[in-house]
Design a protein around this motif. Sequence first.
Motif, PDB file in Angstrom:
ATOM      1  N   LYS A 157       0.817  -1.227   0.000  1.00 15.84           N
ATOM      2  CA  LYS A 157       0.000   0.000   0.000  1.00 15.84           C
ATOM      3  C   LYS A 157       0.845   1.271   0.000  1.00 15.84           C
ATOM      4  O   LYS A 157       0.310   2.369  -0.076  1.00 15.84           O
ATOM      5  CB  LYS A 157      -0.928  -0.005   1.217  1.00 15.84           C
ATOM      6  N   THR A 158       2.151   1.132   0.127  1.00 19.56           N
ATOM      7  CA  THR A 158       3.005   2.315   0.171  1.00 19.56           C
ATOM      8  C   THR A 158       3.612   2.564  -1.208  1.00 19.56           C
ATOM      9  O   THR A 158       2.954   3.090  -2.091  1.00 19.56           O
ATOM     10  CB  THR A 158       4.101   2.143   1.240  1.00 19.56           C
ATOM     11  N   LYS A 159       4.845   2.179  -1.403  1.00 21.43           N
ATOM     12  CA  LYS A 159       5.554   2.431  -2.660  1.00 21.43           C
ATOM     13  C   LYS A 159       6.445   1.245  -2.955  1.00 21.43           C
ATOM     14  O   LYS A 159       7.080   0.696  -2.056  1.00 21.43           O
ATOM     15  CB  LYS A 159       6.407   3.694  -2.516  1.00 21.43           C
ATOM     16  N   LEU A 160       6.520   0.850  -4.218  1.00 23.26           N
ATOM     17  CA  LEU A 160       7.388  -0.249  -4.629  1.00 23.26           C
ATOM     18  C   LEU A 160       8.579   0.309  -5.404  1.00 23.26           C
ATOM     19  O   LEU A 160       8.409   1.015  -6.403  1.00 23.26           O
ATOM     20  CB  LEU A 160       6.621  -1.243  -5.499  1.00 23.26           C
ATOM     21  N   ASP A 161       9.772  -0.029  -4.932  1.00 24.39           N
ATOM     22  CA  ASP A 161      11.023   0.329  -5.598  1.00 24.39           C
ATOM     23  C   ASP A 161      11.628  -0.968  -6.115  1.00 24.39           C
ATOM     24  O   ASP A 161      12.033  -1.828  -5.329  1.00 24.39           O
ATOM     25  CB  ASP A 161      11.953   1.031  -4.598  1.00 24.39           C
ATOM     26  N   LEU A 162      11.686  -1.126  -7.425  1.00 22.64           N
ATOM     27  CA  LEU A 162      12.225  -2.331  -8.038  1.00 22.64           C
ATOM     28  C   LEU A 162      13.671  -2.087  -8.447  1.00 22.64           C
ATOM     29  O   LEU A 162      13.953  -1.298  -9.358  1.00 22.64           O
ATOM     30  CB  LEU A 162      11.394  -2.731  -9.258  1.00 22.64           C
ATOM     31  N   GLU A 163      14.596  -2.753  -7.757  1.00 19.68           N
ATOM     32  CA  GLU A 163      15.993  -2.718  -8.162  1.00 19.68           C
ATOM     33  C   GLU A 163      16.185  -3.714  -9.297  1.00 19.68           C
ATOM     34  O   GLU A 163      15.654  -4.827  -9.255  1.00 19.68           O
ATOM     35  CB  GLU A 163      16.904  -3.081  -6.993  1.00 19.68           C
ATOM     36  N   MET A 164      16.979  -3.323 -10.290  1.00 15.31           N
ATOM     37  CA  MET A 164      17.102  -4.178 -11.467  1.00 15.31           C
ATOM     38  C   MET A 164      18.293  -3.775 -12.301  1.00 15.31           C
ATOM     39  O   MET A 164      18.748  -2.633 -12.275  1.00 15.31           O
ATOM     40  CB  MET A 164      15.832  -4.067 -12.332  1.00 15.31           C
ATOM     41  N   ALA A 165      18.815  -4.739 -13.053  1.00 17.62           N
ATOM     42  CA  ALA A 165      19.800  -4.450 -14.079  1.00 17.62           C
ATOM     43  C   ALA A 165      19.066  -3.917 -15.308  1.00 17.62           C
ATOM     44  O   ALA A 165      17.912  -4.271 -15.567  1.00 17.62           O
ATOM     45  CB  ALA A 165      20.577  -5.718 -14.436  1.00 17.62           C
ATOM     46  N   ALA A 166      19.731  -3.068 -16.058  1.00 19.37           N
ATOM     47  CA  ALA A 166      19.089  -2.452 -17.227  1.00 19.37           C
ATOM     48  C   ALA A 166      19.205  -3.372 -18.435  1.00 19.37           C
ATOM     49  O   ALA A 166      19.852  -3.061 -19.443  1.00 19.37           O
ATOM     50  CB  ALA A 166      19.712  -1.094 -17.511  1.00 19.37           C
ATOM     51  N   THR A 167      18.551  -4.534 -18.334  1.00 21.64           N
ATOM     52  CA  THR A 167      18.538  -5.488 -19.441  1.00 21.64           C
ATOM     53  C   THR A 167      17.173  -5.469 -20.112  1.00 21.64           C
ATOM     54  O   THR A 167      16.175  -5.004 -19.531  1.00 21.64           O
ATOM     55  CB  THR A 167      18.815  -6.914 -18.940  1.00 21.64           C
ATOM     56  N   GLU A 168      17.105  -5.981 -21.322  1.00 22.59           N
ATOM     57  CA  GLU A 168      15.843  -5.988 -22.061  1.00 22.59           C
ATOM     58  C   GLU A 168      14.758  -6.738 -21.293  1.00 22.59           C
ATOM     59  O   GLU A 168      13.608  -6.280 -21.215  1.00 22.59           O
ATOM     60  CB  GLU A 168      16.062  -6.628 -23.437  1.00 22.59           C
ATOM     61  N   GLU A 169      15.118  -7.894 -20.712  1.00 23.46           N
ATOM     62  CA  GLU A 169      14.141  -8.679 -19.963  1.00 23.46           C
ATOM     63  C   GLU A 169      13.601  -7.896 -18.775  1.00 23.46           C
ATOM     64  O   GLU A 169      12.382  -7.838 -18.548  1.00 23.46           O
ATOM     65  CB  GLU A 169      14.771  -9.984 -19.468  1.00 23.46           C
TER      66      GLU A 169
END
Length: 238
Positions: A63-75
């Motif tokens: 219900k708050t905020k989602l921060d998605l950490e990720m590599a900058a890949t196409e997938e």
Amino acid sequence: MKLSVNVDHVATLREARGGLEPDPVTAAHIAEIAGADGIVCHLREDRRHIKDRDLKLLRETIKTKLDLEMAATEEMIKIAIQTHPELVTLVPERRLERTTERGLNVVEQVSFLSDVVSEFHKHNIKVSLFVDPIPDQVEASAKTGADFIEIHTGEYANAKDEKTQLEELNKIKEMAKLAHQLGLRVNAGHGLNYLNVIPITKIPEIEELSIGHAIVARAIFVGFERAVREMVKIVKGI
């Protein structure tokens, strides 16, 4: 200052036995109840801890905020656009590392990262770049059009003596000011615990901290909700 709780380490504990417990989604809900301002998770290419199902359930239920950490890949870009977190934090990723060990080399990929940032902005997703507290990296981050940087606090957190820690703290302070002057918003995280986080909370340009491992470690002894509440009090100065 705000606190986002990283639930990756809950998932790491689950994967140690390959079962269903403890559930990082349940941990996220408890963190919100305990006062967290957001939830962070890192969907790695090898799915070593957070799984696609975890991400889907987090998006549907927090219900708050989602921060998605990720590599900058196409997938990962495709998954992020489908998931639509409030924020994506782009991080470097190596298969052999235990956790993210350094910041992005933005200087060497300004053009590429500018395109990635632009793509996310088309979908109304804000972007943060995880960078070391180095002037060239902060300046390059501003050129990409990113909304935030997240300053990598690992060198500060891992400092073996007071002198080195103070030097690293000063770097963080200076880079937070520089980023702010360049129009970037500033978050910070990596390796922060209940003691070394205190000086970081005094830096006015930093809006939010991302903390996970220290909270999960504390939770072993006092429970997850109390561990989060204790960190919330420190971060918010209450």
